[in-house]
Motif scaffolding. Structure first.
Motif, PDB file in Angstrom:
ATOM      1  N   SER A 126      19.568  20.106 -14.747  1.00  0.00           N
ATOM      2  CA  SER A 126      18.350  19.609 -14.089  1.00  0.00           C
ATOM      3  C   SER A 126      18.277  19.785 -12.578  1.00  0.00           C
ATOM      4  O   SER A 126      17.463  19.126 -11.938  1.00  0.00           O
ATOM      5  N   THR A 127      19.086  20.663 -12.020  1.00  0.00           N
ATOM      6  CA  THR A 127      19.055  20.776 -10.559  1.00  0.00           C
ATOM      7  C   THR A 127      18.489  22.105 -10.049  1.00  0.00           C
ATOM      8  O   THR A 127      18.428  22.316  -8.840  1.00  0.00           O
ATOM      9  N   PHE A 128      18.081  22.993 -10.938  1.00  0.00           N
ATOM     10  CA  PHE A 128      17.509  24.286 -10.555  1.00  0.00           C
ATOM     11  C   PHE A 128      18.434  25.003  -9.579  1.00  0.00           C
ATOM     12  O   PHE A 128      19.592  25.184  -9.896  1.00  0.00           O
ATOM     13  N   GLU A 129      17.939  25.373  -8.371  1.00  0.00           N
ATOM     14  CA  GLU A 129      18.774  26.093  -7.403  1.00  0.00           C
ATOM     15  C   GLU A 129      19.636  25.164  -6.556  1.00  0.00           C
ATOM     16  O   GLU A 129      20.404  25.621  -5.722  1.00  0.00           O
ATOM     17  N   ALA A 130      19.513  23.871  -6.747  1.00  0.00           N
ATOM     18  CA  ALA A 130      20.299  22.882  -5.998  1.00  0.00           C
ATOM     19  C   ALA A 130      21.481  22.438  -6.851  1.00  0.00           C
ATOM     20  O   ALA A 130      21.662  22.906  -7.980  1.00  0.00           O
ATOM     21  N   ARG A 131      22.283  21.539  -6.298  1.00  0.00           N
ATOM     22  CA  ARG A 131      23.408  20.988  -7.047  1.00  0.00           C
ATOM     23  C   ARG A 131      23.825  19.669  -6.403  1.00  0.00           C
ATOM     24  O   ARG A 131      23.535  19.420  -5.241  1.00  0.00           O
ATOM     25  N   PHE A 132      24.512  18.839  -7.189  1.00  0.00           N
ATOM     26  CA  PHE A 132      25.119  17.641  -6.638  1.00  0.00           C
ATOM     27  C   PHE A 132      26.459  18.043  -6.048  1.00  0.00           C
ATOM     28  O   PHE A 132      27.171  18.887  -6.607  1.00  0.00           O
ATOM     29  N   ALA A 133      26.820  17.429  -4.925  1.00  0.00           N
ATOM     30  CA  ALA A 133      28.081  17.723  -4.255  1.00  0.00           C
ATOM     31  C   ALA A 133      28.524  16.468  -3.503  1.00  0.00           C
ATOM     32  O   ALA A 133      27.787  15.476  -3.456  1.00  0.00           O
ATOM     33  N   ILE A 134      29.705  16.528  -2.922  1.00  0.00           N
ATOM     34  CA  ILE A 134      30.194  15.419  -2.099  1.00  0.00           C
ATOM     35  C   ILE A 134      30.402  15.935  -0.690  1.00  0.00           C
ATOM     36  O   ILE A 134      31.091  16.934  -0.472  1.00  0.00           O
ATOM     37  N   ILE A 135      29.787  15.250   0.259  1.00  0.00           N
ATOM     38  CA  ILE A 135      29.947  15.553   1.683  1.00  0.00           C
ATOM     39  C   ILE A 135      30.201  14.234   2.393  1.00  0.00           C
ATOM     40  O   ILE A 135      29.400  13.297   2.281  1.00  0.00           O
ATOM     41  N   GLU A 136      31.305  14.151   3.117  1.00  0.00           N
ATOM     42  CA  GLU A 136      31.641  12.971   3.918  1.00  0.00           C
ATOM     43  C   GLU A 136      31.459  11.668   3.141  1.00  0.00           C
ATOM     44  O   GLU A 136      30.741  10.763   3.567  1.00  0.00           O
ATOM     45  N   ASN A 137      32.097  11.574   1.985  1.00  0.00           N
ATOM     46  CA  ASN A 137      32.072  10.381   1.142  1.00  0.00           C
ATOM     47  C   ASN A 137      30.674   9.960   0.709  1.00  0.00           C
ATOM     48  O   ASN A 137      30.378   8.772   0.584  1.00  0.00           O
ATOM     49  N   GLU A 173      10.178  30.880  -1.625  1.00  0.00           N
ATOM     50  CA  GLU A 173      11.524  30.428  -1.996  1.00  0.00           C
ATOM     51  C   GLU A 173      12.020  29.353  -1.034  1.00  0.00           C
ATOM     52  O   GLU A 173      12.617  28.363  -1.460  1.00  0.00           O
ATOM     53  N   ALA A 174      11.785  29.556   0.262  1.00  0.00           N
ATOM     54  CA  ALA A 174      12.203  28.563   1.258  1.00  0.00           C
ATOM     55  C   ALA A 174      11.523  27.229   0.980  1.00  0.00           C
ATOM     56  O   ALA A 174      12.167  26.174   0.977  1.00  0.00           O
ATOM     57  N   SER A 175      10.240  27.278   0.715  1.00  0.00           N
ATOM     58  CA  SER A 175       9.485  26.071   0.404  1.00  0.00           C
ATOM     59  C   SER A 175      10.022  25.409  -0.861  1.00  0.00           C
ATOM     60  O   SER A 175      10.213  24.185  -0.924  1.00  0.00           O
ATOM     61  N   ARG A 176      10.292  26.199  -1.870  1.00  0.00           N
ATOM     62  CA  ARG A 176      10.806  25.678  -3.145  1.00  0.00           C
ATOM     63  C   ARG A 176      12.150  24.990  -2.968  1.00  0.00           C
ATOM     64  O   ARG A 176      12.392  23.919  -3.531  1.00  0.00           O
TER      65      ARG A 176
END
Length: 167
Positions: free
Chosen positions: A113-124, A141-144
Motif C-alpha cells: 500500500s505504499t506505491f513509490e514510497a515506503r516506511f522507514a526509520i529515521i532518527e528514532n 511524477e514529482a507531484s505524485r
C-alpha cells in the motif's frame, strides 16, 4: 533536377524538421522548474498557511507543510539530473509497543500500500519516505511523489500511534 532528387530533398527537409521538433521537445522537457512544481504542490496540500521554505547552507531547498495530522518535508538537493527529490513525513516516535509486530506490519504495508514510497526509520521515528533522482523526472511524477507521502502518512499516523505508541 530530376523527380528523384526532388523527392530526396523533400524527405531530407522533412527529416530535418522532425529532428528539430524532437530536439525542441527534449529541451522543453529538460527545462522543468522543480522548485516551482514543488511550491505549487505544497500550495495545494498545505493547511493554515503552514508552508515554510529554507535554503540550507549545504545547498538546495527544503520545504515543510502541514497536511492533515502530519508535517510533510520536501528536500531538493539541486536542479541537475544527479540531484534528488526526497519527501518524508514522521508517523510514529520510537520506541514503540510490540516493535516486532510493528515491524512486520510496516513491511507488509510496504509491499501492498505504499506505491513509490515506503516506511522507514529515521532518527528514532517511523516515517513515510520516497526519494528519486531528477533524471527524467516529470512534473507529474514529482507531484505524485509528494502527494503519495502526504496521503499515506496522514492516513496511517493516528492508527499507528494508537496501536503502537508508547503510553
Amino acid at each position: 533536377m530530376t523527380s528523384y532528387q526532388s523527392d530526396q530533398q523533400t524527405v531530407a527537409t522533412e527529416s530535418t524538421s522532425t529532428d528539430e521538433l524532437i530536439n525542441e521537445i527534449i529541451e522543453e522537457a529538460n527545462d522543468i522548474n522543480y522548485v516551482e512544481i514543488i511550491e505549487n504542490v505544497i500550495d495545494t496540500l498545505e493547511q493554515d498557511d503552514s508552508a515554510m521554505v529554507s535554503h540550507p547552507s549545504e545547498g538546495g531547498y527544503r520545504w515543510k507543510c502541514k497536511y492533515g495530522t502530519v508535517e510533510v518535508f520536501v528536500q531538493l538537493t539541486g536542479t541537475t539530473d544527479e540531484d534528488t527529490l526526497t519527501v518524508w513525513s514522521a508517523v510514529l516516535k520510537l520506541p514503540a509497543k510490540d516493535e516486532p509486530r510493528l515491524t512486520r506490519q510496516l513491511l507488509e504495508m510496504n509491499t501492498s500500500s505504499t506505491f513509490e514510497a515506503r516506511f522507514a526509520i529515521i532518527e528514532n521515528q517511523v516515517v513515510v519516505l520516497t526519494t528519486r533522482t531528477l533524471a527524467d523526472l516529470s512534473a507529474g511524477e514529482a507531484s505524485r511523489l509528494i502527494t503519495i507521502v502526504a496521503t499515506i502518512a496522514d492516513n496511517n499516523d493516528e492508527a499507528l500511534q494508537s496501536e503502537f505508541g508508547v503510553a
